[in-house]
Design an enzyme around this catalytic site. Sequence first.
Site, PDB file in Angstrom:
ATOM      1  N   THR A 200      39.326  41.069   4.627  1.00 25.33           N
ATOM      2  CA  THR A 200      40.374  40.603   5.533  1.00 25.33           C
ATOM      3  C   THR A 200      41.303  39.634   4.800  1.00 25.33           C
ATOM      4  OG1 THR A 200      38.865  40.819   7.380  1.00 25.33           O
ATOM      5  CG2 THR A 200      40.708  39.292   7.673  1.00 25.33           C
ATOM      6  N   ARG A 228      35.599  49.850  17.526  1.00 28.60           N
ATOM      7  CA  ARG A 228      35.130  48.459  17.362  1.00 28.60           C
ATOM      8  C   ARG A 228      36.289  47.521  17.038  1.00 28.60           C
ATOM      9  NH1 ARG A 228      35.004  44.876  12.505  1.00 28.60           N
ATOM     10  NH2 ARG A 228      33.460  43.300  12.991  1.00 28.60           N
ATOM     11  N   GLY A 230      36.979  43.586  15.793  1.00 33.96           N
ATOM     12  CA  GLY A 230      36.351  42.394  15.217  1.00 33.96           C
ATOM     13  C   GLY A 230      37.081  41.131  15.640  1.00 33.96           C
ATOM     14  N   ASP A 231      36.897  40.065  14.872  1.00 32.41           N
ATOM     15  CA  ASP A 231      37.479  38.784  15.261  1.00 32.41           C
ATOM     16  C   ASP A 231      38.944  38.627  14.854  1.00 32.41           C
ATOM     17  OD1 ASP A 231      36.532  38.712  12.543  1.00 32.41           O
ATOM     18  OD2 ASP A 231      36.946  36.563  12.544  1.00 32.41           O
TER      19      ASP A 231
END
Lengths: 334, 334
Positions: A200, A228, A230-231
Amino acid sequence: MRVVQFRSLRKIILVFSLLLVIFELQAAEPGWGMAIHGGAGTISQENLTPEKERAYREKLTQALTAGYNILKEGGSSMDAVQAAIIIMEDSPLFNAGKGAAFNHHGVNEMDASIMDGKSRNSGAVAGVRLIKNPIKLARLVMDKSPHVMMAGEGAEVFAAQNNVATAAAEYFHTEKRWNALQKVLRHERLEPRMDHKFGTVGAVALDQKGNLAAGTSTGGMTNKRFGRIGDSPLIGAGTYANNITCAVSATGHGEYFIRSVVAYDISALMEYKGMSLHEASNFVINKKLKKFGGSGGVIAIDKHGNVAMPFNTAGMYRGSVRKDGEIVVDIYNK
Amino acid sequence: MRVVQFRSLRKIILVFSLLLVIFELQAAEPGWGMAIHGGAGTISQENLTPEKERAYREKLTQALTAGYNILKEGGSSMDAVQAAIIIMEDSPLFNAGKGAAFNHHGVNEMDASIMDGKSRNSGAVAGVRLIKNPIKLARLVMDKSPHVMMAGEGAEVFAAQNNVATAAAEYFHTEKRWNALQKVLRHERLEPRMDHKFGTVGAVALDQKGNLAAGTSTGGMTNKRFGRIGDSPLIGAGTYANNITCAVSATGHGEYFIRSVVAYDISALMEYKGMSLHEASNFVINKKLKKFGGSGGVIAIDKHGNVAMPFNTAGMYRGSVRKDGEIVVDIYNK
């Protein structure tokens, strides 16, 4: 004799007062600057060739320089954050934009978010496939819609209406990420496992006006399934900025960052507990998150321009630049 | 005389000690219970017929009873939260499950999330279309996947693999929500505007073991476009639970709740500032969020079983039940 003594005392008081004024001005003027990351994970000197390391260092320096030039000219922290992230998205080295990880079906699905510390306006996109620079789209969601977050095809329709640059699927394809998927797929037949290399990218900045901003962009987990998220696209988890405290961008095992609301937690510890940026970010990453089982790190900058870059993994591609133009880039945990 | 005095003193000490023990036991035993909401917004006695009001009160009571029965039998707060939300999802009265709002294209797109305060495990789904009970799918994401959040078609594939009940598009269709979309679409031709009636549902609970849980489910904004995601499926924004502080479920203008990280902020104020549940939730909803321009409310329960239900709108469908079985249901701001 007495007159001389009096004059000396006056001089001392004068010098002392001048020093106080200078100190006050120094403290009042925001020490603008920025920090970036290119992901945290099992990065060690053994599995990174000198050529690869040089390439990473050069690209991080280039991204910091782009952001620095904007800040130096009096530009906004939002623009600096975006500019630095675009350079990393455009590089195949990082898991964002070109070079994004492949999902289970061999498709690149990307997430990004950006937040303005002055207004606390924010924009985020999740699961976009053909957007060349997801961070640009996140910015547009913030600037051109009443919403904070858009996902999937809907986000791509919004992108098309706003003439956001797209790219063909092949543009995002890199051999490195494709092989990573094949490797995980082979292992999956034995037992499911996490790929502990994260890539990231993110940036945080403080501009000359004292405004903070943070942004994050990712291709997500290799072999991710079921849409999915993620953050990275979640305000409060992967990205947060607030002029009264700090700006934060996270990288790591997203599920733990979501459950710990990592980015906002650092801001809350500063605001509510009076912790410094270093104390708050270290406490969250090296104490709370570690104890919880979450691996990764953050880059953070506070309203005075202090920078903290704690991580609990072997390495984190990272760098920062201060207003004097000094660029520091690092990879390993020394 | 002296002996009598000594005896009296012993009696006083004995009684005092007994009172102390009773008080301690009282304080140690969690006063389990739960609270639910069915959305906040411009709900006033003028635009709610007595029949409609009775229907809402009955359905809220039914949802609380379902959760209460689970808690009374020693069941988990997670199961109680899920049971109460399923009853509201199955009712056409609320903007969740059956009765979900229509997006711009006349499609029902739903979001939900759930969080376990003991483990801080959590599950969330966004933009699912044919899932009968999105809260069940959020729970499955938590229980049967390594992920926290899934979106869109991917989430529906996961649902199919786990035999989650689906329903045809017509099941979710209600005249009320369809007319709401048509009304907004007519107005949109003049100027875009928000529909200030929210109908998100949520539940929070504390079980006999002292474990907290929170869950939220919604059809999102009427006329939403571009795969917009609100706060309901976002851990920290619309839903949060942590055994050391509280469990929170939010309802309102989602964009403001995301930017304010509302649910986690209440927990952080309790943990870091030592505020009570009432102080923290009131401060966030009636001070911080209101000043920021955000309308809505939360239901919250702390680790002692105290319940707070602040909102800054005209009304919020809400109710709570204590361990003695007393159910209180309310709608307006009195």
